[in-house]
Design a protein around this motif. Sequence first.
Motif, short mmCIF file in Angstrom:
data_model
loop_
_atom_site.label_atom_id
_atom_site.label_comp_id
_atom_site.label_asym_id
_atom_site.label_seq_id
_atom_site.Cartn_x
_atom_site.Cartn_y
_atom_site.Cartn_z
N ASN A 276 82.61 -22.17 55.69
CA ASN A 276 82.74 -21.34 54.50
C ASN A 276 82.83 -22.15 53.22
N ASP A 277 82.71 -23.46 53.31
CA ASP A 277 82.63 -24.30 52.13
C ASP A 277 81.29 -24.06 51.44
N PRO B 212 86.71 -30.15 54.21
CA PRO B 212 87.41 -28.90 53.91
C PRO B 212 88.05 -28.31 55.15
N TRP C 191 80.91 -34.73 55.88
CA TRP C 191 82.04 -35.13 55.05
C TRP C 191 82.61 -36.41 55.64
N PRO D 155 84.88 -25.77 57.14
CA PRO D 155 83.57 -26.29 56.72
C PRO D 155 82.48 -25.23 56.61
N ARG E 173 77.37 -29.03 60.55
CA ARG E 173 78.44 -29.53 59.69
C ARG E 173 79.24 -30.58 60.46
#
Length: 368
Positions: A137-138, A132, A127, A135, A147
Amino acid sequence: MKIDLTDTTASKINKALVKGRRAIGTPAVGMVLTLVVVTDEENAYDALKAAGDASHEHPSRTLVVIKRVSRSPRGRTQSRLDAEVRVGADAGTGETVVLRLYGEVSDHAQSVVLPLLLPDAPVVVWWSVDAPRDPANDPLGALSQRRVTDSYAAEKPVEELRSRAESYEPGDTDLAWARITPWRSMLAAALDQVSSEIVSVEVAGEESNPSVELLAMWLADRLHVHVRRAISAGPGLTQVRLETTGGPITLHRSDGAMATLALPGQPDRAVALKRRETSELLAEELRRLDPDDTYAATLRFGVDRLGGIQSAAERAEAAADQPVPALPVRGVPDATPASVSASASPDQGGADRPTPAKMPPVKKADPQ
């Protein structure tokens, strides 16, 4: 080679990738991972350039996800997927697909990305902005082994670090952490050359720079000593000063390129400590896909447990309330003006800095 697809599907995008590889004479897939870049239209160019440069070291299929927000209520209910397929010289050493999602499909980006992932290859999600809160659980983060976020791009970097600590899962990392790799290496090498006991540390840098906070937390967690977070004009990290029983160890960088390392009883030496580009940071993160336990322990130590110096805004607010404000130590509620003087400078030592005896003990965070 570029292929533009309007109002398309994942199946048509896959066919365009195969067609493009055959057109440039490379039908085989020689990529080592899938890099999913989540960004917005404003930052898409920079993110694409960084991913393309990183692909020279890590050939990959890069999927750039851009969620387009429709202005009209009708537009927000109409789903559409546009794609730009790049292969050959236009895609670095791999393949690039720019996905623009409109309407309801933007809420289900994982359903578009999933059919485009390379089979039997690791997936990394980065990202570049607007990461988020959790991350792992995105929906996109759940597809990946690694991530990557960047707390430096957040509006409130320190709050972002707290969120990263609360939601950390193995595989999470941050480009702010990669930015301090040369500093950590240099300090570790310097400490190997001295046998004195370390009694306190001061880390100076820009006020809202998360890398400065991470370096201070790493030193506090590893050395089990009191670490002060001082504020300087930058750029980025500017100085680390370790007070030892044999004299101070100082690593000072004022221009963002060259630093001076000073060790007790040794002549000062110049060392290269250049601020790196985003592509270099991303390439470093792509070299390892296993959990970074050191980063996890550093995050869990906590920003609030560092000693600190007031920001300019805090000093102005305090000056309005009292004529001679005390300079609080962040995370230490019982600090008094006697222990920390308001005249202390973040870049200088001297009598105004609290002695180790006056500093509260800092304990290592319990592993979770």
